[in-house]
Design a protein around this motif. Structure first.
Motif, PDB file in Angstrom:
ATOM      1  N   GLU A   1       6.320 -12.325   1.699  1.00 42.55           N
ATOM      2  CA  GLU A   1       7.629 -11.830   2.133  1.00 42.55           C
ATOM      3  C   GLU A   1       8.617 -11.808   0.971  1.00 42.55           C
ATOM      4  OE1 GLU A   1      11.045 -13.635   4.924  1.00 42.55           O
ATOM      5  OE2 GLU A   1       9.250 -13.033   6.052  1.00 42.55           O
ATOM      6  N   LEU A   2       8.543 -12.801   0.099  1.00 38.11           N
ATOM      7  CA  LEU A   2       9.403 -12.805  -1.096  1.00 38.11           C
ATOM      8  C   LEU A   2       9.135 -11.572  -1.944  1.00 38.11           C
ATOM      9  CD1 LEU A   2       9.517 -16.410  -2.646  1.00 38.11           C
ATOM     10  CD2 LEU A   2      11.409 -15.109  -1.659  1.00 38.11           C
ATOM     11  N   GLY A   3       7.844 -11.283  -2.155  1.00 37.74           N
ATOM     12  CA  GLY A   3       7.488 -10.107  -2.934  1.00 37.74           C
ATOM     13  C   GLY A   3       7.935  -8.818  -2.267  1.00 37.74           C
ATOM     14  N   PHE A   4       7.822  -8.785  -0.940  1.00 36.85           N
ATOM     15  CA  PHE A   4       8.263  -7.602  -0.183  1.00 36.85           C
ATOM     16  C   PHE A   4       9.761  -7.393  -0.353  1.00 36.85           C
ATOM     17  CE2 PHE A   4       9.982  -5.668   3.689  1.00 36.85           C
ATOM     18  CZ  PHE A   4       9.213  -4.507   3.776  1.00 36.85           C
TER      19      PHE A   4
ATOM     20  N   ARG B   1      10.690  -5.860  -3.612  1.00 33.48           N
ATOM     21  CA  ARG B   1      10.288  -4.457  -3.750  1.00 33.48           C
ATOM     22  C   ARG B   1      10.966  -3.565  -2.712  1.00 33.48           C
ATOM     23  NH1 ARG B   1       5.083  -3.317  -2.692  1.00 33.48           N
ATOM     24  NH2 ARG B   1       4.938  -1.703  -4.291  1.00 33.48           N
ATOM     25  N   GLN B   2      11.693  -4.187  -1.789  1.00 32.86           N
ATOM     26  CA  GLN B   2      12.309  -3.447  -0.688  1.00 32.86           C
ATOM     27  C   GLN B   2      13.474  -2.585  -1.189  1.00 32.86           C
ATOM     28  OE1 GLN B   2      12.934  -5.034   3.681  1.00 32.86           O
ATOM     29  NE2 GLN B   2      14.636  -5.726   2.431  1.00 32.86           N
ATOM     30  N   GLU B   3      13.569  -1.399  -0.637  1.00 28.33           N
ATOM     31  CA  GLU B   3      14.655  -0.491  -1.010  1.00 28.33           C
ATOM     32  C   GLU B   3      16.010  -1.144  -0.734  1.00 28.33           C
ATOM     33  OE1 GLU B   3      16.253   4.033   0.043  1.00 28.33           O
ATOM     34  OE2 GLU B   3      14.332   3.335   0.843  1.00 28.33           O
TER      35      GLU B   3
ATOM     36  N   LYS C   1       0.173  -5.415   0.877  1.00 24.68           N
ATOM     37  CA  LYS C   1       0.239  -6.866   1.007  1.00 24.68           C
ATOM     38  C   LYS C   1      -0.150  -7.534  -0.311  1.00 24.68           C
ATOM     39  CE  LYS C   1      -0.785  -7.281   5.974  1.00 24.68           C
ATOM     40  NZ  LYS C   1      -1.802  -7.726   6.966  1.00 24.68           N
ATOM     41  N   LEU C   2      -1.184  -6.973  -0.944  1.00 29.95           N
ATOM     42  CA  LEU C   2      -1.649  -7.526  -2.217  1.00 29.95           C
ATOM     43  C   LEU C   2      -0.571  -7.384  -3.288  1.00 29.95           C
ATOM     44  CD1 LEU C   2      -3.886  -8.762  -3.915  1.00 29.95           C
ATOM     45  CD2 LEU C   2      -4.841  -6.469  -4.237  1.00 29.95           C
ATOM     46  N   LYS C   3       0.054  -6.223  -3.360  1.00 27.64           N
ATOM     47  CA  LYS C   3       1.131  -6.023  -4.329  1.00 27.64           C
ATOM     48  C   LYS C   3       2.255  -7.028  -4.100  1.00 27.64           C
ATOM     49  CE  LYS C   3       0.562  -0.993  -4.790  1.00 27.64           C
ATOM     50  NZ  LYS C   3       1.216   0.311  -4.521  1.00 27.64           N
ATOM     51  N   CYS C   4       2.669  -7.178  -2.856  1.00 26.09           N
ATOM     52  CA  CYS C   4       3.754  -8.111  -2.532  1.00 26.09           C
ATOM     53  C   CYS C   4       3.356  -9.542  -2.864  1.00 26.09           C
ATOM     54  CB  CYS C   4       4.125  -7.997  -1.053  1.00 26.09           C
ATOM     55  SG  CYS C   4       4.915  -6.439  -0.598  1.00 26.09           S
TER      56      CYS C   4
ATOM     57  N   GLY D   1      -0.262   1.230 -10.731  1.00 22.29           N
ATOM     58  CA  GLY D   1       0.831   2.185 -10.836  1.00 22.29           C
ATOM     59  C   GLY D   1       2.028   1.797  -9.989  1.00 22.29           C
ATOM     60  N   GLY D   2       1.767   1.116  -8.887  1.00 23.66           N
ATOM     61  CA  GLY D   2       2.848   0.701  -8.004  1.00 23.66           C
ATOM     62  C   GLY D   2       3.687  -0.419  -8.563  1.00 23.66           C
ATOM     63  N   LEU D   3       3.235  -1.019  -9.671  1.00 28.35           N
ATOM     64  CA  LEU D   3       3.990  -2.098 -10.288  1.00 28.35           C
ATOM     65  C   LEU D   3       4.775  -1.631 -11.504  1.00 28.35           C
ATOM     66  CD1 LEU D   3       1.361  -5.006 -10.180  1.00 28.35           C
ATOM     67  CD2 LEU D   3       3.132  -4.462  -8.515  1.00 28.35           C
ATOM     68  N   SER D   4       4.761  -0.340 -11.770  1.00 29.87           N
ATOM     69  CA  SER D   4       5.371   0.192 -12.985  1.00 29.87           C
ATOM     70  C   SER D   4       6.880  -0.039 -13.056  1.00 29.87           C
ATOM     71  CB  SER D   4       5.070   1.685 -13.116  1.00 29.87           C
ATOM     72  OG  SER D   4       5.560   2.387 -11.979  1.00 29.87           O
ATOM     73  N   THR D   5       7.520  -0.178 -11.912  1.00 29.90           N
ATOM     74  CA  THR D   5       8.973  -0.371 -11.912  1.00 29.90           C
ATOM     75  C   THR D   5       9.374  -1.842 -12.026  1.00 29.90           C
ATOM     76  OG1 THR D   5       9.022  -0.505  -9.486  1.00 29.90           O
ATOM     77  CG2 THR D   5       9.319   1.677 -10.471  1.00 29.90           C
ATOM     78  N   LEU D   6       8.389  -2.750 -12.051  1.00 28.90           N
ATOM     79  CA  LEU D   6       8.712  -4.173 -12.058  1.00 28.90           C
ATOM     80  C   LEU D   6       9.466  -4.615 -13.298  1.00 28.90           C
ATOM     81  CD1 LEU D   6       5.671  -6.156 -10.620  1.00 28.90           C
ATOM     82  CD2 LEU D   6       7.876  -5.684  -9.557  1.00 28.90           C
ATOM     83  N   ILE D   7       9.133  -4.029 -14.453  1.00 30.57           N
ATOM     84  CA  ILE D   7       9.781  -4.461 -15.691  1.00 30.57           C
ATOM     85  C   ILE D   7      11.290  -4.286 -15.590  1.00 30.57           C
ATOM     86  CG2 ILE D   7      10.066  -3.952 -18.155  1.00 30.57           C
ATOM     87  CD1 ILE D   7       7.139  -3.413 -18.343  1.00 30.57           C
TER      88      ILE D   7
END
Length: 220
Positions: A67-70, A73-75, A112-115, A7-13
């Motif tokens: 860190e790239l993934g973070f 996803r960072q505001e 961390k896994l999501k990032c 669910g936390g990846l839903s905004t990736l598209i």
């Protein structure tokens, strides 16, 4: 537990596009269910992908994939623009986005896994765009089972791209016996060539044993 993270990846598209979303979702769906174990596996995969990106001139040596993934996803981080290459977007993240170190250091294993999978997805897309070769999440999981190094994977990417192969999935499809005779012969020739040039001292029989080991690894 892993399924709850999707669910936390839903905004990736909307922010990074369908390719990164597909790779990240595939990894999260098929990594081990226990988060700590999944993170450990994901870090190995991301390390190999980052190594390939560095060899291909797409990432600084030793870049922190998490860190790239973070950052992505960072505001406050802008979304990848339409028609913007992933390489250009990654350079935007590297050069124009400052990481919130306090929040980054306080990440839970779940975050961390999501990032990590997002960073892996972005670097994979960057490699794909340069090589014109699809790199799927499923392949990355199989690559981990085969214990491929970044150097080895980079050679396969170069060879597949040069021979006009569309996807690295064709490597694992060959190993699973899923290709027709013509496609199978093409991929087999590439594998033999790479393994032989990488290890000139190997006999033809030893090359075949290596190929058998690759087949057995992805069947586990």
């Amino acid at each position: 537990m892993i399924s709850l993270l999707l669910g936390g990846l839903s905004t990736l598209i909307s922010t990074l596009g369908p390719i990164v979303t597909k790779v990240a979702t595939s990894l999260l769906t098929k990594l081990p269910e226990i988060v700590e174990v999944a993170l450990k596996v994901s870090k190995v995969i991301s390390s190999v992908v980052q190594s390939v990106a560095a060899i291909q001139g797409l990432s600084p040596h030793g870049e922190d994939v998490e860190e790239l993934g973070f950052k992505a996803r960072q505001e406050g981080t802008r979304a990848k623009m339409e028609n913007e290459s992933m390489d250009d977007y990654l350079n935007y993240l590297r050069n124009e986005v400052s990481v919130d170190k306090k929040k980054f250091q306080a990440l839970s294993d779940e975050d961390k896994l999501k990032c990590n999978v997002v960073g892996t997805g972005m670097l994979s897309q960057s490699i794909s765009e340069k090589s014109d070769l699809e790199i799927s999440g499923d392949f990355l999981l199989d690559m981990h089972k085969m214990k491929m190094s970044g150097e080895q994977l980079s050679k396969y990417i170069d060879a597949f791209s040069e021979k006009g192969v569309d996807s690295l999935d064709e490597l694992t499809q060959y190993l699973r016996g899923e290709l027709n005779y013509r496609e199978s012969a093409k991929i087999e020739a590439i594998i033999k060539s790479i393994e032989k040039t990488s290890n000139p001292s190997l006999s033809d029989g030893e090359v075949l044993l290596r190929m058998d080991a690759m087949k057995e690894a992805i069947e586990e």
